[in-house]
Write an enzyme that holds these catalytic residues in place. Structure first.
Site, PDB file in Angstrom:
ATOM      1  N   HIS A  32      78.517  26.315   8.430  1.00  0.00           N
ATOM      2  CA  HIS A  32      79.979  26.162   8.732  1.00  0.00           C
ATOM      3  C   HIS A  32      80.057  26.300  10.578  1.00  0.00           C
ATOM      4  CE1 HIS A  32      83.628  25.106   7.564  1.00  0.00           C
ATOM      5  NE2 HIS A  32      84.017  26.106   8.452  1.00  0.00           N
ATOM      6  N   HIS A  71      84.668  14.233   6.515  1.00  0.00           N
ATOM      7  CA  HIS A  71      84.839  13.112   7.365  1.00  0.00           C
ATOM      8  C   HIS A  71      86.012  13.104   7.998  1.00  0.00           C
ATOM      9  CE1 HIS A  71      81.318  11.561   5.312  1.00  0.00           C
ATOM     10  NE2 HIS A  71      80.884  10.886   6.085  1.00  0.00           N
TER      11      HIS A  71
END
Lengths: 271, 540
Positions: B215, B368
């Site tokens: 992350h 994305h």
């Protein structure tokens, strides 16, 4: 401007930064480890420490429950992708001697004329697993079981290495090569059937799955039917039984006919 | 003062070159998986391509952009020649060597493990060694950023560190620490198995290590974008940074709370305790804070520019913004995508909501939109802004640049919105093939087709981007003057030591990593019987 001025409680940035971070950590820890576990009425905890251990994920032994009794034997073979991957020349030689007794059905060159599987060039792990299963009774066959029951571990490994070493020869009953049917190449996703080719060659190979090109059509059909009826059950976690049960009789015939019509040398292309 | 232009240009060209290749692969993947493509018949080719796409876009491309931009910041913000140029080149060549070493096994189909590694799946050892080389190369950059700042401090005792450099070094420290998770996973677990020294692997522990990296790496990718928001955009559109302190606090918050939150990627994993999942979830919510601060500060900075240009009224000033300026356009697009992507992220980090979209196409759509959209569009803007200073030539074709940015924005929306939607309908991610002829998923065919068309719009935009940069190398020479960063409304004269150094915040980052990761990693490492046999890619 030194580290001493920074890491001191007289520096408000230090006090606030560390204080706020620690406070957030403590509050979230209390909520995560105490409040939320007890907020689940369907879970019972003996005390607070029990709840904290559960939320922290402390490994706990499962209560000892007796495994349900099995009336039928299951396969106990463990395969990895490196099982028997580096055979010695001696092992292959011993296997060749032992294989004399297999030749009557599986052919002197490992290619059968009797609708038994062709073993020449089959993956060692596959032969190893099947012989172990025949010996333990996880798989039974009136002809094979008596042959396998007296084999030692060493003999099984040697036989597997020998057959894996033999060149893959064309099958005895040549037929024109058929196009790939849907079940082989796409499977049937909505019925939970992976493509045959994703484990048995044509697309990919998975450990423990035999290549099927050029095998007897009657044999493959009989095995799929045996898996579907539950008569054969040495597939781990029912992987083949689940597939065969969901296949239509037509798909079983198509898959068997397709693989039987393929020359075995195409196997090499995906090795 | 940009002296080592060749070094910076080399980083940018390599970054954007490999980006172009990976973008082409991505568009092909969208196409082949959609109803308009014909099924490949070989899923392995799809995963091979996916591994290359992810490895380049996740490790090589953003790292090179951050490094190149970091060197540019160091020289121009500190007004000092880069110290350790030879080391910088060594780092660059390590990345080149690592990338080549990793790509060969991928191309041969020996490492189709995807960029997230997925043990017990094990690929060729050279793939992992290549990734390690890329990371080691970037660590040289981390060290150089720290050393350059130190040299400058010695020469300017007590002075306020320029915001761009403060943020740049914060980003480099974040990367140094976040990469440790994947490095531990590779060195202790995966590489010994891939090299044949061990045959089993603790997949659960490996996943926890990877979540350590997975992350915070996103915030490392984000750093150049945020630096551009604060230090390039206000200058480029004629405004001023609304608050220098607010900017420093945002970067500090990223440093502290971006790290101890990775376990929200393992919500569905049984090997992590629910209490730790909750703590990570709560800290993930905190990471929205610096983003909200940034959105506020940048909107205020933009408003300053508009008012200076004569803008009036509550919202009337928006009209007077320089909308034909590529930087303005990129910022607006980036914020819109950040808004939608951020909202999706809040769903991902909530334990209960995550359950409905975990491992679906929603997730692919989400990252994305955030990374490929909000972040990468600012990489383009950074390149456009720096290019005249690096090449000594003018970028004349503003219309082409605007078209490129518009196409990227439209392409990303067209790609990712339907992607999110099919995720909500339950379409799983990491699938090479879908049978859209089946009535159960036939209604999703339209959304997936739209996504694939979006992929081709993105490819077109990517090609335009490379064309603009290449033409910029041959344009007539023009002196762009010294490279400057945005000035704040109140330029800092004396900054409190805590907002001028990183030590306290790095210490907090490490402390939170220990509290939030220490126990789960220790128990998993010490519990016996948790390893499973490795599954070798391409082995029978």
């Amino acid at each position: 401007m030194s580290a001493r001025d920074l890491f001191t409680f007289s520096n408000p940035h230090f006090t606030r930064g560390v204080g706020i971070t620690a406070a957030i950590l403590v509050v979230t820890a209390i909520v995560g480890f105490i409040v939320l576990p007890f907020a689940q009425p369907w879970v019972q905890f003996a005390n607070v420490w029990d709840a904290i251990c559960s939320a922290a994920g402390v490994p706990q032994r499962a209560a000892s429950v007796a495994a349900p009794a099995q009336d039928k034997r299951l396969s106990e073979v463990v395969l990895t992708s490196s099982t028997l991957s580096r055979p010695s020349q001696e092992a292959i030689g011993r296997g060749a001697t032992l294989a004399q007794r297999c030749a009557i059905c599986h052919g002197p060159t490992g290619v059968s004329r009797a609708d038994s599987p062709n073993l020449a060039g089959q993956y060692a792990a596959v032969i190893y697993k099947e012989l172990h299963d025949f010996r333990s009774g996880a798989r039974t066959n009136a002809v094979m079981s008596p042959f396998a029951v007296n084999l030692t571990d060493q003999e099984i490994a040697d036989l597997s290495n020998y057959y894996a070493y033999l060149p893959r020869l064309p099958a005895y009953h040549p037929t024109p090569q058929l196009p790939k049917p849907n079940i082989v190449i796409f499977g049937a996703p909505m019925r939970g059937i992976a493509p045959c080719g994703s484990c048995h060659g044509s697309l990919d190979n998975k450990t423990g799955s035999p290549w099927l090109e050029g095998q007897s059509e009657a044999y493959m059909k009989a095995q799929l039917q045996a898996f579907a009826s539950g008569e054969r059950r040495n597939d781990i976690s029912q992987q083949m039984r689940n597939i065969a049960r969901a296949m239509t009789p037509q798909e079983i015939e198509q898959a068997a006919a397709y693989y039987a019509s393929q020359p075995p040398d195409v196997v090499k292309a995906v090795d | 003062m940009l002296v080592n232009r060749k070094l910076i240009l080399a980083h940018f060209w390599l970054a954007f070159g490999v980006f172009g290749i990976a973008l082409t692969l991505g568009a092909w993947q969208m196409f082949i998986r959609s109803p308009i493509g014909t099924w490949l018949s070989n899923p392995e080719l799809y995963y091979r391509s996916l591994t290359a796409h992810g490895t380049v876009m996740g490790y090589v491309f953003p790292t090179l952009v951050a490094m190149g931009f970091g060197y540019a910041i160091s020289e121009s913000a500190l007004q000092q020649r880069l110290v350790g140029v030879r080391w910088a080149w060594a780092g660059f060549w390590l990345i080149v060597a690592g990338s080549i070493m990793a790509v060969i096994p991928i191309a041969l189909g020996r490492a189709s493990v995807l960029y997230t590694f997925y043990p017990p799946l094990i690929g060729n050892v050279f793939y992992y060694l290549g990734v390690v080389l890329v990371v080691v190369g970037s660590w040289i950059w981390v060290a150089l950023m720290s050393i350059n700042l130190r040299v400058w401090r010695k020469a300017n005792p007590g002075a306020a560190v320029p915001l761009a450099m403060f943020a740049n070094v914060a980003g480099s420290y974040l990367w140094a620490w976040t990469a440790v998770g994947a490095a531990l996973e590779l060195l202790l677990q995966i590489i010994p198995v891939a090299a044949g020294l061990k045959a089993t692997i603790d997949a659960g522990l490996a996943r926890v290590f990877f979540s350590w990296t997975l992350h915070a790496i996103v915030y490392f990718w984000l750093m150049p974008t945020y630096i551009a928001y604060y230090t390039i955009v206000p200058r480029a559109i004629g405004g001023r940074v609304y608050s220098d302190s607010m900017a420093r606090i945002s970067f500090i918050l990223f440093l502290v709370v971006a790290m101890p939150i990775g376990m929200h990627h393992t919500f569905a994993d049984p090997q992590v305790g629910a209490g730790f999942k909750f703590i990570h979830s709560a800290f993930t919510a905190l990471v929205a804070l610096p983003t909200l601060l940034t959105v506020f500060t940048i909107c205020a900075s933009v408003e300053i520019a508009a008012r200076l240009r004569g803008g009036r009224g509550m919202f009337g000033w928006i009209k007077t913004l320089p909308w034909d300026n590529p930087m303005m356009l990129a910022l607006a697009f980036s914020f819109v995508m950040l808004g939608f992507g951020g909202a999706g992220g809040l769903i991902n980090m909530s334990y209960q909501l995550d359950a409905s979209i975990h491992n679906t196409q929603w997730i692919t759509g989400h990252f994305h939109l955030i990374f490929g959209g909000a972040i990468v569009i600012m990489y383009f803007a950074i390149a456009y802004d720096l290019w005249p200073h690096l090449t000594g030539r003018e970028l004349i074709d503003l219309r082409l640049i605007r078209t490129q940015l518009w196409l990227w924005f439209i392409g990303m929306i067209v790609t990712t919105f339907p992607w999110h939607w099919v995720g909500i309908l339950g379409m799983p991610r990491r699938m090479a093939y879908f049978d859209f002829g089946d009535p159960a998923i036939a209604p999703q065919a339209l959304s997936v087709t739209l996504s694939a068309i979006g992929g081709f719009i993105l490819l077109t935009s990517g090609i335009l981007f490379l064309v603009v940069l290449a033409r910029g190398m041959r344009a007539p020479q023009a002196d762009a003057g010294p490279y400057r960063f945005a000035v704040a409304v109140h330029q800092p004269v004396i900054v409190p030591v805590a907002l001028n150094t990183h030590a306290l915040w790095v210490a907090l980052m490490i402390a939170l990593t220990l509290t939030n990761y220490g126990y789960p990693i220790l128990t998993l490492a010490l519990t016996e019987g948790t390893s499973v046999p490795a599954v070798y890619v391409g082995a029978q």
